[in-house]
Design a protein around this motif. Structure first.
Motif, short mmCIF file in Angstrom:
data_model
loop_
_atom_site.label_atom_id
_atom_site.label_comp_id
_atom_site.label_asym_id
_atom_site.label_seq_id
_atom_site.Cartn_x
_atom_site.Cartn_y
_atom_site.Cartn_z
N ASP A 155 0.86 -1.18 0.00
CA ASP A 155 0.00 0.00 0.00
C ASP A 155 0.90 1.23 0.00
O ASP A 155 1.70 1.40 0.93
N PRO A 156 0.79 2.11 -0.99
CA PRO A 156 1.64 3.30 -1.01
C PRO A 156 1.50 4.15 0.24
O PRO A 156 2.46 4.78 0.68
N LEU A 157 0.31 4.17 0.83
CA LEU A 157 0.12 4.98 2.03
C LEU A 157 0.94 4.42 3.20
O LEU A 157 1.50 5.16 3.99
N VAL A 158 1.00 3.08 3.28
CA VAL A 158 1.82 2.46 4.32
C VAL A 158 3.28 2.85 4.14
O VAL A 158 3.99 3.17 5.11
N ALA A 159 3.76 2.83 2.91
CA ALA A 159 5.15 3.23 2.66
C ALA A 159 5.40 4.67 3.08
O ALA A 159 6.45 4.99 3.66
N ALA A 160 4.43 5.55 2.82
CA ALA A 160 4.58 6.95 3.21
C ALA A 160 4.60 7.10 4.73
O ALA A 160 5.40 7.86 5.29
N VAL A 161 3.72 6.36 5.43
CA VAL A 161 3.67 6.42 6.89
C VAL A 161 5.01 6.01 7.50
O VAL A 161 5.47 6.60 8.48
N VAL A 162 5.63 5.00 6.92
CA VAL A 162 6.90 4.51 7.45
C VAL A 162 8.07 5.40 7.04
O VAL A 162 9.02 5.61 7.80
N ALA A 163 8.04 5.92 5.82
CA ALA A 163 9.17 6.67 5.29
C ALA A 163 9.40 7.98 6.01
O ALA A 163 10.54 8.43 6.15
N VAL A 164 8.32 8.64 6.49
CA VAL A 164 8.48 9.96 7.11
C VAL A 164 9.39 9.90 8.35
O VAL A 164 10.39 10.63 8.44
N PRO A 165 9.10 9.04 9.35
CA PRO A 165 10.03 8.99 10.50
C PRO A 165 11.41 8.43 10.13
O PRO A 165 12.42 8.81 10.75
N LEU A 166 11.49 7.53 9.14
CA LEU A 166 12.79 7.03 8.71
C LEU A 166 13.66 8.16 8.18
O LEU A 166 14.84 8.29 8.56
N VAL A 167 13.09 9.00 7.32
CA VAL A 167 13.84 10.13 6.78
C VAL A 167 14.20 11.11 7.88
O VAL A 167 15.31 11.68 7.90
N ALA A 168 13.30 11.30 8.85
CA ALA A 168 13.59 12.21 9.96
C ALA A 168 14.77 11.70 10.78
O ALA A 168 15.66 12.47 11.18
N GLY A 169 14.82 10.40 11.05
CA GLY A 169 15.93 9.84 11.79
C GLY A 169 17.25 9.97 11.05
O GLY A 169 18.28 10.29 11.64
N LEU A 170 17.21 9.73 9.73
CA LEU A 170 18.41 9.88 8.93
C LEU A 170 18.89 11.33 8.90
O LEU A 170 20.09 11.60 8.97
N ALA A 171 17.94 12.27 8.80
CA ALA A 171 18.30 13.69 8.77
C ALA A 171 18.93 14.10 10.10
O ALA A 171 19.91 14.86 10.12
N HIS A 290 20.03 0.50 11.89
CA HIS A 290 20.91 0.26 13.05
C HIS A 290 22.34 0.00 12.58
O HIS A 290 23.31 0.55 13.15
N ALA A 291 22.51 -0.85 11.56
CA ALA A 291 23.86 -1.14 11.06
C ALA A 291 24.51 0.11 10.49
O ALA A 291 25.71 0.35 10.68
N LEU A 292 23.72 0.94 9.79
CA LEU A 292 24.27 2.16 9.19
C LEU A 292 24.75 3.12 10.27
O LEU A 292 25.88 3.63 10.21
N VAL A 293 23.89 3.39 11.25
CA VAL A 293 24.23 4.37 12.28
C VAL A 293 25.43 3.89 13.10
O VAL A 293 26.39 4.64 13.34
N GLN A 294 25.41 2.64 13.53
CA GLN A 294 26.52 2.13 14.34
C GLN A 294 27.80 2.05 13.52
O GLN A 294 28.89 2.35 14.03
N GLY A 295 27.68 1.64 12.25
CA GLY A 295 28.87 1.52 11.42
C GLY A 295 29.50 2.86 11.10
O GLY A 295 30.72 3.04 11.21
N VAL A 296 28.66 3.83 10.72
CA VAL A 296 29.20 5.15 10.37
C VAL A 296 29.71 5.86 11.62
O VAL A 296 30.77 6.51 11.61
N ALA A 297 28.97 5.75 12.72
CA ALA A 297 29.38 6.44 13.95
C ALA A 297 30.60 5.79 14.59
O ALA A 297 31.31 6.44 15.36
N GLY A 298 30.84 4.53 14.31
CA GLY A 298 32.01 3.85 14.87
C GLY A 298 33.18 3.84 13.90
O GLY A 298 34.06 4.71 13.92
#
Length: 619
Positions: A155-171, A290-298
């Protein structure tokens, strides 16, 4: 950090082909993530909830096949990683060496000792962290991308619901990266300055006491301790920021999806689709972030800081097509158009009590042994490199070791000494050529056959919990008591035996010093019936007298001996010396190499504490 980004981006652009192959296998690796949620939804909706468990199990079976494909992709992706990382490491090492040579050979310059640390330590840090960084960034891009595509298929709406906080965390994480890099750099600088201050205080403690300056020196060192502690606390605060990024980008999508589930169901989303969406978030997006944040930060921060220090301290790499600088006396560089360097066509001298022949593939290797002697190891036209595009460590290399041979292998770190030891022991296999032990190719030999022909003593000695006698007899369980006693006396192990209370005493490896562990390992190898002994810096934790005792014992042992030298004094005890320094290998007796090799003269000069010239030695 702009210099680091430009250097890394340019290196990646030069690896477009290997990166493309790595990306191809990454697609296969991400296949289970792409299909997991969708197949779970079909299994639930079309199978289990519809009363058709066979259909549900069939969809899950498809997912199992996708998991197997992903496992193959993971395996091949790691295999392709070396094609990207090893050339990057070689370029960086060449840059360090070129810069050091340029500065050390300029008018009035002193030899640059810091380049050794950059080459042997910092370059390896960059190599390892670069490999980790490539894998975590690649893993996030493909896994997160596959999960978002899968969510969109539900469902495209489900993808949008999930993508917003994901992008916020990455930002949030991206915004904090500059501060993280700065804190990491401050921590490294503070740690180095603390080491310098403490080292100076320890080295001059007698003068400090004589001058009554204890309080002043303690305050100066204390300030560095406080600065280092403050830098470490600031670095620890960055960990809280990483946790916040993970919470926003990884856990918030899961919470939002659960809270929005009733509303999504009212809109027509099935129960299976809701479960599939949760699978995409929990097994795809969250682990990837989790792997991205820990890997880049370490590792990523260590990569950026260490590479920046290397780039700031080195000259630009040699332009393509130009001749890299090389030390005098090390022989010609590798030939053009892939032509490997070849040894001079002269035969090495032979000494009573041993036969050693070395030379390039296809050249005559005359020898004058005193009667026939069994050949214990032979390398024929061996070429070995770490990675398909890496520079060869050995190229067309020949070596023959017969009974009585005592060869010392010397040279700077990274020149291939331990590689040669690994090839002789059958732990490494060449890309070209043949390695024979007792006439048997190592590639066709099982571990038991290899153990009958050779014994390898590495730098890190292994001692297991058990009695001292069990440790010593491990490679020769039938060794008679008198032979064990002789080995204990011959190798200088008697003080340890007395301290422990006899050969029947139980060893606790943690209570032994590094030198004591090396003595136990040396005595164990000495008792082995294998005719070839390879000591790979096996005495580096012993004092010079104990090291001489061990090497002289092995030198009188039947068979052949190869010593990867920790001290140049090992070369003085050997019948022949082999120099590996990244150029053309040279071999001969000690006195001959002093006249033929500038590298060897430099090594001997450092050992003696003064320069040694060929003319002075000859007289």
């Amino acid at each position: 950090m702009k210099r680091v980004v430009r250097f890394t981006a340019a290196a990646l652009r030069r690896r477009a082909g290997p990166l493309g192959r790595l990306a191809g296998w990454s697609v296969a690796e991400a296949l289970p993530v792409l299909l997991a949620g969708h197949l779970t939804a079909r299994a639930v909706d079309d199978g289990f909830l519809a009363g058709r468990p066979g259909t549900g199990l069939a969809w899950l079976g498809v997912l199992a096949v996708a998991v197997l494909v992903g496992a193959v992709g993971t395996n091949r992706a790691y295999a392709r990683l070396g094609d990207v990382v090893e050339p990057f490491r070689d370029e960086l090492a060449q840059r360090v060496v070129a810069g050091a040579l340029q500065r050390s050979t300029s008018s009035g310059a002193r030899p640059e000792t810091a380049a050794v640390a950059r080459l042997t330590h910092q370059v390896e840090i960059v190599r390892d962290t670069f490999a980790g960084l490539v894998m975590v960034v690649r893993g996030f891009l493909f896994s997160a991308g596959a999960a978002l595509i899968g969510l969109n298929s539900l469902d495209p709406l489900v993808a949008a619901v999930v993508a917003v906080p994901l992008v916020a965390g990455l930002a949030l994480f991206a915004a904090a990266l500059p501060a993280m890099v700065s804190r990491q750099r401050d921590y490294v600088h503070a740690d180095e300055q603390l080491g310098e201050a403490a080292g100076a205080a320890f080295a001059g403690h007698r003068d400090v006491v004589a001058c009554g300056a204890q309080r002043s020196v303690a305050e100066r060192v204390g300030r560095q301790v406080d600065r280092q502690a403050g830098a470490e606390h600031a670095l620890a605060r960055m960990a809280a920021l990483r946790s916040l990024s993970l919470a926003v980008g990884g856990w918030l999508p899961l919470a939002v999806l659960l809270l929005a589930a009733p509303w999504l169901v009212r809109r027509g989303l099935t129960a299976g689709a809701v479960l599939g969406a949760l699978v995409y978030v929990a097994t795809g997006l969250q682990p990837a972030l989790h792997a991205l944040v820990q890997g880049v930060a370490g590792g990523g921060l260590r990569f950026a800081v260490t590479l920046h220090r290397i780039l700031a301290a080195t000259a630009p790499p040699t332009a393509p097509g130009s001749t890299p600088p090389r030390s005098p006396g090390t022989g010609p560089p590798t030939g053009s158009a892939g032509t490997p360097p070849r040894y001079p066509g002269t035969a090495p001298p032979t000494a009573p009590g041993g036969t050693l022949r070395t030379g390039p593939a296809g050249t005559a290797r005359p020898d004058t042994p005193r009667g026939p002697r069994p050949v214990r190891a032979e390398l024929r036209a061996v070429t070995f490199r770490y990675g398909p595009r890496a520079r060869p460590v050995l190229d067309g290399f020949d070596l023959t070791l017969a009974d009585g041979a005592h060869l010392a292998v010397v040279g700077p770190s990274g020149a291939g000494k331990s590689t040669l030891a690994g090839l002789l022991a059958g732990l490494l296999h060449p890309q070209a050529g043949t390695v024979l032990l007792g006439g048997t190719p190592v590639g066709a030999a099982d571990p038991a056959t290899l153990a009958r022909h050779r014994v390898l003593i590495p730098q890190e000695a292994y001692v297991f919990t058990g009695t001292l006698l069990e440790n010593l007899r491990y490679l020769h369980p039938e060794a008679p008591d008198e032979r064990v006693d002789a080995a204990v006396h011959r190798l200088g192990l008697l003080p340890l035996v007395r301290r422990l209370g006899g050969l029947s005493a139980t060893l606790d490896p943690g209570t032994l010093s590094a030198g004591e562990r090396q003595l136990v390992a040396a005595a164990r190898a000495y008792l082995s019936p294998a005719p070839l002994a390879v000591l790979d810096e096996a005495t580096c934790h012993l004092d010079p007298v104990a090291e001489a005792t061990v090497e002289e014992a092995f030198g009188s042992r039947p068979g052949a001996l190869v010593v990867v030298a920790h001290r140049i004094s090992s070369a003085l005890r050997a019948r022949h010396v082999l120099i590996l320094d990244g150029g053309v290998p040279l071999h001969g007796r000690h006195d001959e190499l002093l006249t033929r090799s500038a590298t060897y003269r430099e090594l001997v000069g450092h050992w003696q504490g003064r320069p040694v010239s060929a003319e002075a030695t000859a007289t």
